[in-house]
Design a protein around this motif. Sequence first.
Motif, PDB file in Angstrom:
ATOM      1  N   ASP A 249       0.815  -1.211   0.000  1.00 39.71           N
ATOM      2  CA  ASP A 249       0.000   0.000   0.000  1.00 39.71           C
ATOM      3  C   ASP A 249       0.851   1.264   0.000  1.00 39.71           C
ATOM      4  O   ASP A 249       0.339   2.345  -0.325  1.00 39.71           O
ATOM      5  N   TRP A 250       2.119   1.158   0.382  1.00 39.01           N
ATOM      6  CA  TRP A 250       3.017   2.315   0.396  1.00 39.01           C
ATOM      7  C   TRP A 250       4.003   2.292  -0.762  1.00 39.01           C
ATOM      8  O   TRP A 250       4.920   3.114  -0.809  1.00 39.01           O
ATOM      9  N   TYR A 251       3.833   1.358  -1.709  1.00 36.02           N
ATOM     10  CA  TYR A 251       4.743   1.280  -2.846  1.00 36.02           C
ATOM     11  C   TYR A 251       4.631   2.533  -3.722  1.00 36.02           C
ATOM     12  O   TYR A 251       3.535   3.054  -3.944  1.00 36.02           O
ATOM     13  N   PRO A 252       5.750   3.026  -4.264  1.00 35.39           N
ATOM     14  CA  PRO A 252       5.669   4.002  -5.362  1.00 35.39           C
ATOM     15  C   PRO A 252       5.400   3.277  -6.671  1.00 35.39           C
ATOM     16  O   PRO A 252       5.321   2.044  -6.725  1.00 35.39           O
ATOM     17  N   LEU A 253       5.283   4.034  -7.752  1.00 35.74           N
ATOM     18  CA  LEU A 253       4.966   3.425  -9.046  1.00 35.74           C
ATOM     19  C   LEU A 253       6.060   2.477  -9.516  1.00 35.74           C
ATOM     20  O   LEU A 253       5.764   1.425 -10.087  1.00 35.74           O
ATOM     21  N   THR A 254       7.315   2.818  -9.285  1.00 38.86           N
ATOM     22  CA  THR A 254       8.407   1.966  -9.753  1.00 38.86           C
ATOM     23  C   THR A 254       8.340   0.586  -9.115  1.00 38.86           C
ATOM     24  O   THR A 254       8.478  -0.437  -9.800  1.00 38.86           O
ATOM     25  N   LEU A 255       8.107   0.550  -7.831  1.00 38.62           N
ATOM     26  CA  LEU A 255       8.063  -0.737  -7.127  1.00 38.62           C
ATOM     27  C   LEU A 255       6.769  -1.486  -7.422  1.00 38.62           C
ATOM     28  O   LEU A 255       6.761  -2.714  -7.527  1.00 38.62           O
ATOM     29  N   GLY A 256       5.667  -0.753  -7.568  1.00 39.89           N
ATOM     30  CA  GLY A 256       4.401  -1.402  -7.868  1.00 39.89           C
ATOM     31  C   GLY A 256       4.391  -2.060  -9.238  1.00 39.89           C
ATOM     32  O   GLY A 256       3.953  -3.204  -9.392  1.00 39.89           O
ATOM     33  N   LEU A 257       4.889  -1.367 -10.250  1.00 41.44           N
ATOM     34  CA  LEU A 257       4.943  -1.951 -11.588  1.00 41.44           C
ATOM     35  C   LEU A 257       5.896  -3.128 -11.632  1.00 41.44           C
ATOM     36  O   LEU A 257       5.673  -4.100 -12.375  1.00 41.44           O
ATOM     37  N   ASP A 258       6.958  -3.079 -10.852  1.00 40.54           N
ATOM     38  CA  ASP A 258       7.874  -4.220 -10.787  1.00 40.54           C
ATOM     39  C   ASP A 258       7.192  -5.440 -10.161  1.00 40.54           C
ATOM     40  O   ASP A 258       7.438  -6.571 -10.588  1.00 40.54           O
ATOM     41  N   SER A 259       6.334  -5.210  -9.184  1.00 41.17           N
ATOM     42  CA  SER A 259       5.603  -6.341  -8.583  1.00 41.17           C
ATOM     43  C   SER A 259       4.629  -6.953  -9.583  1.00 41.17           C
ATOM     44  O   SER A 259       4.441  -8.173  -9.599  1.00 41.17           O
ATOM     45  N   TRP A 260       3.999  -6.141 -10.430  1.00 42.82           N
ATOM     46  CA  TRP A 260       3.150  -6.679 -11.490  1.00 42.82           C
ATOM     47  C   TRP A 260       3.977  -7.489 -12.487  1.00 42.82           C
ATOM     48  O   TRP A 260       3.539  -8.543 -12.958  1.00 42.82           O
ATOM     49  N   ASN A 261       5.155  -6.997 -12.807  1.00 37.59           N
ATOM     50  CA  ASN A 261       5.997  -7.692 -13.781  1.00 37.59           C
ATOM     51  C   ASN A 261       6.476  -9.037 -13.255  1.00 37.59           C
ATOM     52  O   ASN A 261       6.691  -9.983 -14.034  1.00 37.59           O
ATOM     53  N   LYS A 262       6.648  -9.145 -11.924  1.00 38.03           N
ATOM     54  CA  LYS A 262       7.128 -10.390 -11.337  1.00 38.03           C
ATOM     55  C   LYS A 262       6.023 -11.410 -11.091  1.00 38.03           C
ATOM     56  O   LYS A 262       6.308 -12.527 -10.643  1.00 38.03           O
ATOM     57  N   ALA A 264       4.313 -13.002 -13.218  1.00 40.27           N
ATOM     58  CA  ALA A 264       4.418 -14.119 -14.147  1.00 40.27           C
ATOM     59  C   ALA A 264       5.428 -15.156 -13.690  1.00 40.27           C
ATOM     60  O   ALA A 264       5.392 -16.311 -14.132  1.00 40.27           O
ATOM     61  N   GLN A 265       6.346 -14.782 -12.781  1.00 44.80           N
ATOM     62  CA  GLN A 265       7.364 -15.712 -12.313  1.00 44.80           C
ATOM     63  C   GLN A 265       6.911 -16.533 -11.114  1.00 44.80           C
ATOM     64  O   GLN A 265       7.622 -17.438 -10.694  1.00 44.80           O
ATOM     65  N   THR A 266       5.756 -16.202 -10.562  1.00 44.30           N
ATOM     66  CA  THR A 266       5.235 -16.933  -9.410  1.00 44.30           C
ATOM     67  C   THR A 266       4.258 -18.000  -9.869  1.00 44.30           C
ATOM     68  O   THR A 266       3.672 -17.909 -10.960  1.00 44.30           O
ATOM     69  N   SER A 267       4.069 -18.998  -9.052  1.00 47.35           N
ATOM     70  CA  SER A 267       3.156 -20.091  -9.385  1.00 47.35           C
ATOM     71  C   SER A 267       1.724 -19.579  -9.383  1.00 47.35           C
ATOM     72  O   SER A 267       1.236 -19.040  -8.384  1.00 47.35           O
ATOM     73  N   GLY A 268       1.061 -19.736 -10.510  1.00 44.18           N
ATOM     74  CA  GLY A 268      -0.316 -19.287 -10.632  1.00 44.18           C
ATOM     75  C   GLY A 268      -0.469 -17.798 -10.821  1.00 44.18           C
ATOM     76  O   GLY A 268      -1.596 -17.284 -10.779  1.00 44.18           O
ATOM     77  N   GLY A 269       0.632 -17.071 -11.024  1.00 45.37           N
ATOM     78  CA  GLY A 269       0.559 -15.622 -11.211  1.00 45.37           C
ATOM     79  C   GLY A 269       0.076 -15.254 -12.594  1.00 45.37           C
ATOM     80  O   GLY A 269       0.297 -15.982 -13.576  1.00 45.37           O
TER      81      GLY A 269
END
Length: 309
Positions: A249-262, A264-269
């Motif tokens: 909830d406190w992520y900036p845009l850079t960190l939030g978009l990186d979490s979306w990008n990752k 696909a690397q998680t199981s069931g993501g």
Amino acid sequence: MTTSTPVRRPAPPRPAAPRLRTPRRHTPGRPRRSVLLTALTGVVLVYSLLPLVWLLISATKSQEGLARSFGLWFDGDFDLWSNIADTFTYQDGVFVRWLLNTVLYVVVGAGGATLLAVLGGYALAKFDFPGKKAVFAVVIGAVAVPATALAVPTFLLFSKIGLTDTPWAVVVPSLISPFGLYLMWVFASEAIPTELMEAARIDGAGEVRTFFRVALPLLAPGTVTVLLFTTVATWNNYFLPLIMLKDSDWYPLTLGLDSWNKQAQTSGGETVTNLVLTGSLLTIVPLIAAFLLLQKYWRSGLSAGGVKE
């Protein structure tokens, strides 16, 4: 007896003098043309704009269109508007929360850093005090130290006082800008005449009034330049929030978009590359607008002190 008159032969023609090549004169006000410099500028321009063009084109494609089309050309379906709508509504609109967090970090962090740089640069440029040379050495040394080298010590310090995983963990380190302080120091030394300050003091103005009424308007170009640098640094800050924040909830845009990008690397993501690219495009739009609107002040601030009277 007749006397024969000698016949005069015509003199052989003289060889023509070689024509000297008149040097091409440079007209004042008209820049000289250089093919090599033009070619190098074109290469740098293409190198700089090509990622932006790729990002803009990719943001118009769906998730399937990214896989079936060429990267630097459009797909059959134009999905830019649907991608923008999905970016703002995905995961209950968390992108809006990340955008507001980034604005908060920029307004408080970059704005505070600019204010401190203006105050500190003005004081260091126009006042003499014991230890001024030591302060100058510290500022120059701080400029040479990369921010990543201070990230881990900063994390250990904030963890001791219990400020990690809070907005203060991002805001407080952003308030310190050694380069901005040095830039305002140099700018204030050239932009504010000492005679003007002395005239204000003779008229009865105090130091605070002299700063706000006399010095601050003259420091406007340098202030805008420092504001742009600190804004870009805070807006694109990634490593510091990465080690400081756990709550998304406190992520900036850079960190939030990186979490979306990752994801696909998680199981069931879920793979949402199209939303990551669209979000990245939306992220850089405010920075481009800021540079276009403030480029006049930015260029004058960078050139200040370049010409000695």
